[in-house]
Design an enzyme around this catalytic site. Structure first.
Site, PDB file in Angstrom:
ATOM      1  N   ARG A 231       0.831  -1.197   0.000  1.00 56.04           N
ATOM      2  CA  ARG A 231       0.000   0.000   0.000  1.00 56.04           C
ATOM      3  C   ARG A 231       0.866   1.248   0.000  1.00 56.04           C
ATOM      4  O   ARG A 231       1.872   1.319   0.732  1.00 56.04           O
ATOM      5  CB  ARG A 231      -0.873   0.035   1.269  1.00 56.04           C
ATOM      6  CG  ARG A 231      -2.192  -0.677   1.100  1.00 56.04           C
ATOM      7  CD  ARG A 231      -3.059   0.016   0.049  1.00 56.04           C
ATOM      8  NE  ARG A 231      -4.256  -0.719  -0.283  1.00 56.04           N
ATOM      9  CZ  ARG A 231      -4.343  -1.644  -1.253  1.00 56.04           C
ATOM     10  NH1 ARG A 231      -3.290  -1.968  -1.982  1.00 56.04           N
ATOM     11  NH2 ARG A 231      -5.488  -2.234  -1.516  1.00 56.04           N
TER      12      ARG A 231
ATOM     13  N   GLU B 166      -3.014   7.965  -5.571  1.00 57.80           N
ATOM     14  CA  GLU B 166      -3.103   7.312  -6.879  1.00 57.80           C
ATOM     15  C   GLU B 166      -4.204   7.962  -7.681  1.00 57.80           C
ATOM     16  O   GLU B 166      -5.274   8.239  -7.105  1.00 57.80           O
ATOM     17  CB  GLU B 166      -3.369   5.813  -6.696  1.00 57.80           C
ATOM     18  CG  GLU B 166      -2.172   5.129  -6.055  1.00 57.80           C
ATOM     19  CD  GLU B 166      -2.348   3.619  -5.848  1.00 57.80           C
ATOM     20  OE1 GLU B 166      -3.332   3.044  -6.359  1.00 57.80           O
ATOM     21  OE2 GLU B 166      -1.505   3.033  -5.172  1.00 57.80           O
TER      22      GLU B 166
ATOM     23  N   HIS C  39      -0.061   0.345  -9.929  1.00 56.27           N
ATOM     24  CA  HIS C  39      -0.903  -0.525  -9.091  1.00 56.27           C
ATOM     25  C   HIS C  39      -1.405  -1.746  -9.890  1.00 56.27           C
ATOM     26  O   HIS C  39      -2.601  -1.932 -10.084  1.00 56.27           O
ATOM     27  CB  HIS C  39      -2.091   0.277  -8.521  1.00 56.27           C
ATOM     28  CG  HIS C  39      -2.660  -0.351  -7.271  1.00 56.27           C
ATOM     29  ND1 HIS C  39      -3.214   0.369  -6.248  1.00 56.27           N
ATOM     30  CD2 HIS C  39      -2.783  -1.647  -6.886  1.00 56.27           C
ATOM     31  CE1 HIS C  39      -3.650  -0.440  -5.298  1.00 56.27           C
ATOM     32  NE2 HIS C  39      -3.392  -1.680  -5.665  1.00 56.27           N
TER      33      HIS C  39
HETATM   34  N1  LIG Z   1      -0.418  -4.190  -5.220  1.00 59.68           N
HETATM   35  C1  LIG Z   1      -1.544  -4.823  -5.276  1.00 59.68           C
HETATM   36  O1  LIG Z   1      -2.248  -4.786  -6.272  1.00 59.68           O
HETATM   37  C2  LIG Z   1      -1.982  -5.640  -4.110  1.00 59.68           C
HETATM   38  C3  LIG Z   1      -2.670  -6.837  -4.336  1.00 59.68           C
HETATM   39  C4  LIG Z   1      -3.101  -7.572  -3.230  1.00 59.68           C
HETATM   40  C5  LIG Z   1      -2.849  -7.123  -1.949  1.00 59.68           C
HETATM   41  N2  LIG Z   1      -2.187  -5.949  -1.775  1.00 59.68           N
HETATM   42  C6  LIG Z   1      -1.869  -5.473  -0.427  1.00 59.68           C
HETATM   43  O2  LIG Z   1      -0.868  -6.323   0.127  1.00 59.68           O
HETATM   44  C7  LIG Z   1      -0.930  -6.268   1.543  1.00 59.68           C
HETATM   45  C8  LIG Z   1      -0.804  -7.660   2.131  1.00 59.68           C
HETATM   46  O3  LIG Z   1      -1.886  -8.464   1.722  1.00 59.68           O
HETATM   47  P1  LIG Z   1      -2.083  -9.956   2.290  1.00 59.68           P
HETATM   48  O4  LIG Z   1      -3.185 -10.556   1.514  1.00 59.68           O
HETATM   49  O5  LIG Z   1      -0.796 -10.657   2.394  1.00 59.68           O
HETATM   50  O6  LIG Z   1      -2.604  -9.602   3.740  1.00 59.68           O
HETATM   51  P2  LIG Z   1      -2.480 -10.504   5.054  1.00 59.68           P
HETATM   52  O7  LIG Z   1      -3.484  -9.948   5.994  1.00 59.68           O
HETATM   53  O8  LIG Z   1      -2.532 -11.931   4.721  1.00 59.68           O
HETATM   54  O9  LIG Z   1      -1.023 -10.157   5.594  1.00 59.68           O
HETATM   55  C9  LIG Z   1      -0.668  -8.943   6.156  1.00 59.68           C
HETATM   56  C10 LIG Z   1       0.347  -9.223   7.243  1.00 59.68           C
HETATM   57  O10 LIG Z   1       0.808  -7.974   7.759  1.00 59.68           O
HETATM   58  C11 LIG Z   1       1.022  -8.154   9.140  1.00 59.68           C
HETATM   59  N3  LIG Z   1       1.061  -6.853   9.796  1.00 59.68           N
HETATM   60  C12 LIG Z   1       0.021  -6.073  10.174  1.00 59.68           C
HETATM   61  N4  LIG Z   1       0.493  -4.947  10.768  1.00 59.68           N
HETATM   62  C13 LIG Z   1       1.837  -5.044  10.759  1.00 59.68           C
HETATM   63  C14 LIG Z   1       2.884  -4.200  11.223  1.00 59.68           C
HETATM   64  N5  LIG Z   1       2.603  -3.042  11.840  1.00 59.68           N
HETATM   65  N6  LIG Z   1       4.152  -4.594  11.040  1.00 59.68           N
HETATM   66  C15 LIG Z   1       4.420  -5.767  10.427  1.00 59.68           C
HETATM   67  N7  LIG Z   1       3.498  -6.626   9.986  1.00 59.68           N
HETATM   68  C16 LIG Z   1       2.206  -6.256  10.144  1.00 59.68           C
HETATM   69  C17 LIG Z   1      -0.111  -9.027   9.582  1.00 59.68           C
HETATM   70  O11 LIG Z   1       0.184  -9.698  10.784  1.00 59.68           O
HETATM   71  C18 LIG Z   1      -0.235  -9.993   8.416  1.00 59.68           C
HETATM   72  O12 LIG Z   1       0.504 -11.173   8.652  1.00 59.68           O
HETATM   73  C19 LIG Z   1      -2.234  -5.543   1.866  1.00 59.68           C
HETATM   74  O13 LIG Z   1      -1.928  -4.195   2.136  1.00 59.68           O
HETATM   75  C20 LIG Z   1      -2.999  -5.599   0.558  1.00 59.68           C
HETATM   76  O14 LIG Z   1      -3.905  -4.547   0.457  1.00 59.68           O
HETATM   77  C21 LIG Z   1      -1.737  -5.206  -2.826  1.00 59.68           C
HETATM   78  O1  LIG Z   2      -5.665  -4.763  -2.230  1.00 57.47           O
HETATM   79  C1  LIG Z   2      -5.754  -5.256  -3.342  1.00 57.47           C
HETATM   80  O2  LIG Z   2      -6.445  -6.256  -3.597  1.00 57.47           O
HETATM   81  C2  LIG Z   2      -4.935  -4.690  -4.426  1.00 57.47           C
HETATM   82  O3  LIG Z   2      -4.412  -3.475  -4.087  1.00 57.47           O
HETATM   83  C3  LIG Z   2      -5.573  -4.698  -5.768  1.00 57.47           C
HETATM   84  O4  LIG Z   2      -6.202  -3.507  -6.072  1.00 57.47           O
HETATM   85  P1  LIG Z   2      -7.042  -3.391  -7.430  1.00 57.47           P
HETATM   86  O5  LIG Z   2      -8.204  -4.289  -7.292  1.00 57.47           O
HETATM   87  O6  LIG Z   2      -7.459  -1.967  -7.551  1.00 57.47           O
HETATM   88  O7  LIG Z   2      -6.155  -3.830  -8.534  1.00 57.47           O
END
Ligand SMILES: NC(=O)c1ccc[n+]([C@@H]2O[C@H](COP(=O)([O-])OP(=O)(O)OC[C@H]3O[C@@H](n4cnc5c(N)ncnc54)[C@H](O)[C@@H]3O)[C@@H](O)[C@H]2O)c1
Ligand SMILES: O=C(O)[C@H](O)COP(=O)(O)O
Length: 527
Positions: free
Chosen positions: A230, A259, A279
């Site tokens: 994020r 964004e 993204h």
């Molecule tokens: N770029 C993209 O398009 C995209 C796609 C999917 C997910 N994401 C993002 O990726 C991130 C992770 O997703 P996920 O599915 O693995 O989530 P998840 O909940 O499985 O994992 C997140 C982890 O972060 C840990 N955490 C929470 N606070 C913390 C802190 N202060 N310090 C260290 N660790 C901490 C939690 O314990 C957990 O294990 C989320 O922010 C999600 O929105 C981005």
């Molecule tokens: O948190 C998520 O699932 C990702 O950031 C994906 O975002 P998007 O659906 O806008 O691609």
């Protein structure tokens, strides 16, 4: 017919699922004020990260039942506002895990080998092999911040590439980290020892600008940072400075504090030291199909009155728990409604006692269901699994949960005791077979009756003639009794009578019933 607004780009498979039960309007890129204007028309809203669902939008959303986030992060939704309004928020916790993890790994490798710049140089007619000498990831240390679903998959692949793994995640156990093959360390150590740092944490108050000037000063000058989690967890101005001054070697970012990224962002000026993508972490065909199906199915279910499997603002209702508890939740709602009416409108205390097999299950959902039932007379359809806890708190209802596995009259039973304006009353209920609800005690008098729409409860002395008198009195007022049962603890002591009626009791009859000799109290209940 229900109406669903889809305000970000969603795979067609999701639209097809929604169209089975609703009129679907796809309107992408709506300005916020337009969304506020049209949202009252809709029963459901389906979004990705592009739509910010603010308090203002939620307050205007008078018909909205569900917000479906086709992805993981729900930081673009004002969850507390949605919860207060009783709107369920669902996401797809796993649909894009692999896509996001693979994108982080792609970013790590393309940054290490200058793939974007080399590609650009060939496409512009050059053949420059000197400027793009990269570094290997083999035997390098990868620090993973956030060892959840995405972080764990990144760990598995990075391990196979021969990287050494450190992880920082205060909510993950040592055993879990061992399983994944990561050394769990504190953040400071990870920052100082890693050659690569990849972020997989949510954006929260605690993680906002977690990576800042102070952190960059502690990183190795050869270190590279990857953020596919994020925007906002990195201070972008400080990162641009750290890259410009050579404090760290490189960065690869998929997500940004604002964004789309501002046109004049200093991050755009850092040449081959930085790789930027708009993204794209979840942008694979597979992930988009997964999240669209996952979320559209949940919206469809909620519109059909069924529970959602991945609600982020319904406490305790995880899919596996939900499946097992569903009949007990129905039982809890019925008993909550019943005890609420027996105790009088203004209940200020509720004891939820899980007995027998039920004592071994997660109680949170059962408590929420009991509160929903308890508040249903006052709030009608305004109360749901999302806001029942908050509504109870705001009304000053003190709730305690107790467990008693030793009660074995039924496999599992639920006992609710409420104190209200009509005194303290209790009810117990159990399931017959898998689904049939039975009320098995009222005020600790044993009975065995199914709940019905209109019921009459009396507390009386167990003496001859009472049942006959009540029967003739109801007959005089043309009230048909569907079934009747008496429960007592000792012969000729106190007893309860439970009658199921075909129609509601006409006005004024309750007062007549209470006048019958031997009757101590009487209550009508509508379930
Ligand atoms: N770029 C993209 O398009 C995209 C796609 C999917 C997910 N994401 C993002 O990726 C991130 C992770 O997703 P996920 O599915 O693995 O989530 P998840 O909940 O499985 O994992 C997140 C982890 O972060 C840990 N955490 C929470 N606070 C913390 C802190 N202060 N310090 C260290 N660790 C901490 C939690 O314990 C957990 O294990 C989320 O922010 C999600 O929105 C981005
Ligand atoms: O948190 C998520 O699932 C990702 O950031 C994906 O975002 P998007 O659906 O806008 O691609």
């Amino acid at each position: 017919m229900s109406k669903v607004l889809v305000s970000d780009s969603i795979d067609q498979v999701g639209i097809d699922i929604l169209s089975q039960v609703a009129q679907v309007d796809v309107k992408i890129g709506l300005p916020p004020e337009e969304l506020v204007r049209i949202i009252p028309e809709y029963d459901a809203l389906m979004i990705r990260s592009g739509t910010r669902v603010t308090q203002e939008i939620i307050e205007a959303a008078n018909n909205l039942k569900i917000i479906g986030r086709a992805g993981v992060g729900v930081d673009n939704v004002d969850i507390p506002a949605a919860t207060r309004k009783g709107i369920v928020v669902v996401n797809s916790p796993q649909g894009n895990t692999i896509a996001a993890a693979e994108h982080a790994l792609t970013m790590m490798l393309s940054m290490s080998r200058y793939v974007p710049d080399a590609n650009q140089s060939v496409k512009t007619g050059q053949w420059d092999r000197k400027s793009f000498v990269g570094v290997e990831v083999y035997k390098k240390t990868l620090g993973i911040v956030g060892l959840g679903k995405i972080g764990s998959h990144v760990a598995a692949v990075a391990k196979a590439m021969g990287m050494k793994l450190l992880a920082y995640d205060p909510f993950i156990s040592q055993e879990r980290a061992d399983q994944i093959g990561c050394r769990l360390v504190d953040l400071d150590l990870l920052i100082q020892e890693s050659d690569y740092i990849t972020l997989h944490i949510p954006k929260t108050k605690e993680t906002y600008h977690l990576f800042n000037a102070e952190v960059f000063a502690k990183m190795k000058p050869t270190a590279r940072l990857i953020n596919c989690a994020r925007g906002g967890v990195i201070d972008e101005t400080a990162l641009a400075d750290a890259l410009r001054t050579g404090q760290i070697a490189g960065a690869a970012l998929d997500v940004f504090e604002n964004e789309p990224l501002e046109a004049d962002s200093p991050l755009r000026e850092l040449g081959s030291k930085i790789v930027l993508t708009p993204h794209l972490g979840a942008s694979t065909e597979e992930a988009q199909v997964n999240v669209a199906i996952d979320v559209a199915e949940q919206i469809r279910d909620v519109l059909l009155g069924l529970p959602a499997r991945s609600a982020v603002n319904i406490p305790g209702l995880y899919p596996d728990v939900l499946e097992k508890l569903k009949p007990y939740l129905q039982l809890a709602e019925t008993l909550g409604n019943l005890v609420g009416q027996l105790a009088g409108g203004r209940v200020d205390f509720l004891d939820v006692r899980l007995q027998g097999e039920l004592a071994g299950t997660s109680s949170q959902a059962v408590v929420v269901a009991s509160l929903k039932g308890l508040l249903s007379q006052a709030l009608r359809e305004r109360v749901n699994y999302v806001n029942a806890g908050i509504e109870a708190k705001e009304r000053g209802i003190r709730v305690i949960e107790t467990r008693d596995a030793s009660v074995t009259d039924y496999t599992g039973s639920l006992h609710l005791e409420a104190k209200g304006s009509l005194g303290t009353h209790s009810v117990t209920g159990a399931l017959l077979g898998d689904h049939e609800i039975r009320i098995t005690s009222v005020d600790d008098f044993p009975i065995n009756v199914p709940p019905t729409r209109y019921m009459l409860f009396t507390l009386h002395r167990d003496v001859p003639g009472i049942i006959g008198n009540i029967g003739s009195l109801l007959g005089r007022f043309n009230v048909n009794i569907a079934s009747m049962q008496v429960g007592r603890k000792i012969v000729r002591g106190e007893a309860v009578m439970v009658l199921s009626l075909d129609d509601p009791l006409p006005e004024g009859i309750l007062a007549e019933i209470i006048k019958v000799s031997g009757i101590r109290d009487a209550y009508t209940v509508t379930l």
